[in-house]
Write a protein that holds these residues in place. Structure first.
Motif, PDB file in Angstrom:
ATOM      1  N   PRO A 183      12.917  19.021   9.908  1.00 28.56           N
ATOM      2  CA  PRO A 183      13.035  20.452   9.955  1.00 28.56           C
ATOM      3  C   PRO A 183      15.083  21.439  10.356  1.00 28.56           C
ATOM      4  O   PRO A 183      15.219  22.359   9.327  1.00 28.56           O
ATOM      5  N   PHE A 184      15.701  20.857  11.313  1.00 25.54           N
ATOM      6  CA  PHE A 184      16.642  20.954  11.277  1.00 25.54           C
ATOM      7  C   PHE A 184      17.110  20.907  10.251  1.00 25.54           C
ATOM      8  O   PHE A 184      18.560  21.359  10.214  1.00 25.54           O
ATOM      9  N   CYS A 185      17.325  20.092   9.198  1.00 20.76           N
ATOM     10  CA  CYS A 185      18.616  19.865   8.420  1.00 20.76           C
ATOM     11  C   CYS A 185      18.561  20.769   7.494  1.00 20.76           C
ATOM     12  O   CYS A 185      18.699  21.425   7.011  1.00 20.76           O
ATOM     13  N   LEU A 240      14.848  30.442  12.137  1.00 17.21           N
ATOM     14  CA  LEU A 240      13.415  31.049  12.399  1.00 17.21           C
ATOM     15  C   LEU A 240      12.661  29.655  11.082  1.00 17.21           C
ATOM     16  O   LEU A 240      11.707  29.031  11.163  1.00 17.21           O
ATOM     17  N   VAL A 241      13.427  29.584  10.111  1.00 16.92           N
ATOM     18  CA  VAL A 241      12.820  28.277   9.083  1.00 16.92           C
ATOM     19  C   VAL A 241      13.333  26.970   9.833  1.00 16.92           C
ATOM     20  O   VAL A 241      11.712  25.950  10.073  1.00 16.92           O
ATOM     21  N   THR A 242      13.571  27.019  10.960  1.00 15.93           N
ATOM     22  CA  THR A 242      13.769  25.789  11.721  1.00 15.93           C
ATOM     23  C   THR A 242      12.521  25.881  12.664  1.00 15.93           C
ATOM     24  O   THR A 242      11.715  24.299  12.616  1.00 15.93           O
ATOM     25  N   VAL A 243      12.477  25.731  13.129  1.00 16.63           N
ATOM     26  CA  VAL A 243      11.468  26.116  14.116  1.00 16.63           C
ATOM     27  C   VAL A 243       9.903  26.065  13.930  1.00 16.63           C
ATOM     28  O   VAL A 243       9.523  25.660  13.977  1.00 16.63           O
ATOM     29  N   TYR A 244       9.888  26.451  11.913  1.00 20.54           N
ATOM     30  CA  TYR A 244       8.628  26.838  11.987  1.00 20.54           C
ATOM     31  C   TYR A 244       8.619  25.719  11.615  1.00 20.54           C
ATOM     32  O   TYR A 244       7.203  24.909  11.515  1.00 20.54           O
ATOM     33  N   SER A 245       9.674  24.438  10.342  1.00 27.54           N
ATOM     34  CA  SER A 245       9.127  23.728  10.274  1.00 27.54           C
ATOM     35  C   SER A 245       9.075  22.323  10.944  1.00 27.54           C
ATOM     36  O   SER A 245       8.633  21.289  11.085  1.00 27.54           O
ATOM     37  N   ALA A 246       9.620  22.682  11.893  1.00 27.72           N
ATOM     38  CA  ALA A 246       9.661  21.805  13.598  1.00 27.72           C
ATOM     39  C   ALA A 246       8.586  21.789  13.603  1.00 27.72           C
ATOM     40  O   ALA A 246       7.366  20.337  14.268  1.00 27.72           O
ATOM     41  N   VAL A 247       7.842  22.546  14.406  1.00 25.37           N
ATOM     42  CA  VAL A 247       6.088  22.672  14.558  1.00 25.37           C
ATOM     43  C   VAL A 247       5.071  22.532  13.683  1.00 25.37           C
ATOM     44  O   VAL A 247       4.332  21.658  14.154  1.00 25.37           O
ATOM     45  N   LEU A 297      14.282  22.321  20.500  1.00 20.29           N
ATOM     46  CA  LEU A 297      14.525  23.759  20.553  1.00 20.29           C
ATOM     47  C   LEU A 297      14.421  24.883  21.612  1.00 20.29           C
ATOM     48  O   LEU A 297      15.099  25.518  21.119  1.00 20.29           O
ATOM     49  N   LEU A 298      14.668  24.105  22.329  1.00 18.75           N
ATOM     50  CA  LEU A 298      15.118  25.102  23.632  1.00 18.75           C
ATOM     51  C   LEU A 298      16.568  25.432  23.892  1.00 18.75           C
ATOM     52  O   LEU A 298      17.385  26.593  24.433  1.00 18.75           O
ATOM     53  N   VAL A 299      17.058  24.205  23.846  1.00 16.99           N
ATOM     54  CA  VAL A 299      18.441  24.576  23.142  1.00 16.99           C
ATOM     55  C   VAL A 299      19.441  24.710  21.932  1.00 16.99           C
ATOM     56  O   VAL A 299      20.267  25.925  22.149  1.00 16.99           O
ATOM     57  N   TYR A 300      18.697  24.670  20.818  1.00 17.64           N
ATOM     58  CA  TYR A 300      18.681  24.913  19.521  1.00 17.64           C
ATOM     59  C   TYR A 300      18.447  27.166  19.754  1.00 17.64           C
ATOM     60  O   TYR A 300      19.708  27.540  19.006  1.00 17.64           O
ATOM     61  N   GLN A 301      16.773  27.508  20.128  1.00 16.25           N
ATOM     62  CA  GLN A 301      16.501  28.341  19.626  1.00 16.25           C
ATOM     63  C   GLN A 301      15.959  28.117  21.237  1.00 16.25           C
ATOM     64  O   GLN A 301      14.522  28.617  21.417  1.00 16.25           O
ATOM     65  N   PRO A 302      16.274  29.181  22.339  1.00 11.57           N
ATOM     66  CA  PRO A 302      15.431  29.131  23.473  1.00 11.57           C
ATOM     67  C   PRO A 302      14.445  30.101  23.384  1.00 11.57           C
ATOM     68  O   PRO A 302      13.615  29.987  23.849  1.00 11.57           O
ATOM     69  N   ALA A 303      14.719  31.408  22.651  1.00 12.16           N
ATOM     70  CA  ALA A 303      13.189  31.827  22.917  1.00 12.16           C
ATOM     71  C   ALA A 303      12.219  31.754  21.929  1.00 12.16           C
ATOM     72  O   ALA A 303      11.336  32.308  22.721  1.00 12.16           O
ATOM     73  N   LEU A 304      12.647  31.430  21.208  1.00 13.71           N
ATOM     74  CA  LEU A 304      11.191  30.412  20.264  1.00 13.71           C
ATOM     75  C   LEU A 304      11.230  29.117  20.453  1.00 13.71           C
ATOM     76  O   LEU A 304      10.096  28.549  20.616  1.00 13.71           O
ATOM     77  N   GLY A 305      11.766  28.269  21.304  1.00 10.62           N
ATOM     78  CA  GLY A 305      11.938  27.139  21.640  1.00 10.62           C
ATOM     79  C   GLY A 305      10.619  26.926  23.131  1.00 10.62           C
ATOM     80  O   GLY A 305      10.115  25.928  23.359  1.00 10.62           O
ATOM     81  N   GLY A 306      11.122  27.796  23.496  1.00  9.22           N
ATOM     82  CA  GLY A 306       9.691  28.266  24.839  1.00  9.22           C
ATOM     83  C   GLY A 306       8.226  28.866  24.696  1.00  9.22           C
ATOM     84  O   GLY A 306       8.127  27.637  25.752  1.00  9.22           O
ATOM     85  N   VAL A 307       8.497  29.312  23.254  1.00  5.31           N
ATOM     86  CA  VAL A 307       7.254  29.219  23.374  1.00  5.31           C
ATOM     87  C   VAL A 307       6.634  27.548  23.018  1.00  5.31           C
ATOM     88  O   VAL A 307       4.997  27.714  22.961  1.00  5.31           O
ATOM     89  N   VAL A 308       7.347  26.860  21.666  1.00  3.56           N
ATOM     90  CA  VAL A 308       6.601  25.651  21.713  1.00  3.56           C
ATOM     91  C   VAL A 308       6.762  25.250  22.928  1.00  3.56           C
ATOM     92  O   VAL A 308       5.629  24.354  22.381  1.00  3.56           O
ATOM     93  N   ALA A 309       7.424  25.081  23.624  1.00  4.45           N
ATOM     94  CA  ALA A 309       7.209  24.358  24.982  1.00  4.45           C
ATOM     95  C   ALA A 309       6.485  24.541  25.621  1.00  4.45           C
ATOM     96  O   ALA A 309       5.470  23.618  26.516  1.00  4.45           O
TER      97      ALA A 309
END
Length: 601
Positions: free
Chosen positions: A52-54, A289-296, A165-177
């Protein structure tokens, strides 16, 4: 340990105090394989989760019209693909190896335990339970031991992705965490109920299997009394109970699976909704947004291993408990002994009852209690089921000898010997001295009609030795199975042979010929026969009567039958009333004889 290196030279000493302790012991003994599986699992899961990061980097490179970053991202995706392929290949290889080697270790432990305990094993644990442990339970135990490393790799991957995800995008990474622990642990409250339902299903399935096994084993008798339909109805009811229990168990596991699909979906909706809101505000880019979505989305793959480990433990826990129960059984005497392995020679003596079997003689033992006779026979062979004084062979206690030496010196054939499936040649291929030929043993056991029956029942065998014997010899009558087992015992030609009711299922004419053959073939060897048959007793060199746990009379058959009422009661099957009447008649006769003497005086 690789599969090609099996079996283990020494499977080890298990921690059988409980099922979980046994599982932990197995895992520790496969630490090398577990670490390999963990390493390959991490490579596989991390490579999958890195995609997803790629993808996000590639999308952002297209948005920014950067060909260099797009090419670099393509190289990273190729690297991730290679990691996925390599990790998945070797993860599968190490997982299967761990599964098979763990199951093989348990099977070796069970086989060693069965060899050490001998007939005492089925006295303490039902034979059906031993079979269940060594077949289906072994696979479930191996499944859990193997799944632990894959689950650990999946759990570590989830932690790594959350941190990333927290490091890459804290706002969305917090929701995932915050959401992922809820998704992973939401099914925990349901697991105890699912485990209980699975246990009930296995218990009912075990009862149905036991009922089916008993029905098949007694089918000939059931047909004789017209009881097939009765037992068939019982099996139908048991089968329906198994079906209902399986449906209840499947419902619970389907609910757990549904939760494992629903909650990640809700988390994904929350991430997308919050991400779109942030993108409209310009706080995140489209690529992020695509990265976080794909990671989830990709995290659903390692999260499935949380459900698998729960199922594996649920199914393996009762299996490990049963295996630990069997492995925790101990012999009443040590298996290694304290003496050298040299087999002694001489008289066989049991201190508990005072029974003496002189060397080179045929000794018959009469005991009115069949269970007591069985325990005495086991004690004479060095296999006591409870702590007692050991039998002595040539003055040497059998429990002081190594188990192999004691068993090679004294062979005990119990009243219900088992015939393994295979050809007759394989059945008679047992450790032996070589002094007794198969033909001589078969002749002494009067197996001529058995050989004819085997040839007639075989499609392609003309030589009886190549004819196949079905499982437990079910195609043969009880007397035929008994005579084949006797021939197998005679071939071994041990120093001491103990036979418990070897002719109870044969007719009197055959029994008389077997008595002659046994006396002739075992001439000069110590033989002890537990029997109440006059035909065998009459050909014994020495007869001992065991009453209430001790030898009360010794002699030959003709003397004891006339002088010992207790012996006569067992041998002639006299009832208590008949015995009392005989004693009263003897007393009246003796009194009349005394009066006659007094009158003549």
């Amino acid at each position: 340990m690789q599969i090609q290196d099996l079996p283990y030279a020494d499977p080890g000493v298990p921690d059988a105090r409980s099922g979980p302790r046994f599982l932990r012991w197995l895992w520790r003994n496969q630490l090398g394989g577990q670490l390999k599986s963990l390493a390959w699992g991490l490579l596989h899961f991390v490579s999958v989760s890195a995609l997803p990061f790629c993808v996000g980097l590639a999308v952002q490179a297209v948005v920014d019209r950067s060909g260099t970053r797009l090419a670099l991202t393509g190289g990273l995706m190729l690297l991730c693909g290679a990691g996925i392929a390599l990790g998945d290949t070797f993860l599968h290889r190490t997982a299967v190896t761990n599964w098979i080697t763990a199951a093989a270790r348990v099977q070796q432990l069970l086989a060693r335990q069965a060899a050490q305990l001998g007939s005492a094993l089925t006295r303490r644990v039902a034979a059906g339970e031993v079979v269940a442990v060594s077949t289906g339970d072994v696979e479930k135990i191996g499944w859990f031991v193997e799944a632990v490393s894959r689950f650990t790799a999946a759990a570590l991957t989830v932690v790594v992705v959350c941190v990333g995800l927290l490091v890459y995008q804290p706002a969305l990474g917090g929701v995932v965490a915050v959401g992922l622990p809820v998704v992973a642990l939401a099914v925990l409250p349901l697991l105890p109920r699912a485990t209980r339902r699975a246990d009930v299903q296995r218990e009912k399935a075990g009862r149905a299997t036991e009922l089916a096994s008993d029905t098949v084993a007694g089918l000939r008798v059931l047909r004789g009394i017209g009881g097939e339909e009765l037992f068939l109805d019982r099996y139908r009811r048991a089968s329906q109970e198994v079906r209902q229990a399986a449906v209840r168990s499947a419902r619970m596991w389907s609910l757990i699976s549904a939760i494992q699909v629903l909650l990640p979906g809700l988390l994904l909706i929350a991430v997308v909704w919050h991400g779109i809101h942030l993108a409209r505000q310009g706080r995140i880019t489209v690529g992020e947004l695509v990265t976080v979505y794909s990671a989830v989305m990709v995290l659903n793959y390692p999260l499935r291993h949380f459900e698998e480990i729960a199922m594996a433990y649920s199914f393996s826990r009762p299996s490990a408990k049963r295996a630990a129960r069997v492995l925790s059984l101990e012999r009443s005497t040590a298996a290694e002994g304290i003496r050298e392995a040299a087999a002694p020679r001489g008289d066989l003596y049991d201190p508990g009852t005072g029974l003496l079997a002189p060397a080179g003689r045929l000794t018959a033992v009469v005991c009115g209690d069949p269970d007591a006779a069985g325990r005495l026979a086991e004690r004479l062979g060095g296999h006591p089921t409870e702590p007692v004084r050991s039998a002595l062979l040539g003055g040497v206690a059998l429990d002081e000898l190594p188990l192999d030496s004691a068993r090679s010196a004294v062979l005990v054939q119990d009243k219900d010997p088992v015939l393994l499936s295979g050809t007759l040649r394989e059945l008679l291929d047992v450790p032996a001295s070589g002094a007794v030929r198969a033909a001589d043993a078969l002749a002494a056991a009067q197996c001529d009609d058995v050989l004819d029956a085997l040839v007639q029942g075989s499609l392609d065998a003309t030589d009886p030795m190549d004819a196949r014997i079905t499982e437990r010899g079910r195609s043969l009558s009880g007397g035929q199975r008994q005579r084949l087992a006797l021939a197998r015992s005679l071939i071994t030609d041990p120093e001491v042979l103990v036979l418990d009711e070897p002719t109870s299922a044969v007719d009197s004419h055959t029994e008389a010929r077997i008595a002659d053959g046994l006396s002739r073939l075992r001439s000069g060897r110590t033989t002890v026969v537990f029997t109440s048959s006059p035909l065998l007793l009459d050909r014994a060199d020495r007869v001992a009567l065991v009453h209430e746990g001790e030898v009360v009379a010794v002699g030959v058959h003709r003397e004891l039958i006339s002088s010992e009422p207790r012996y006569r009661a067992v041998v002639t099957r006299e009832t208590d009333d008949e015995l009392a009447a005989a004693d009263k008649g003897a007393l009246v006769g003796a009194r009349q004889e005394t009066e006659d003497i007094e009158e003549s005086a």
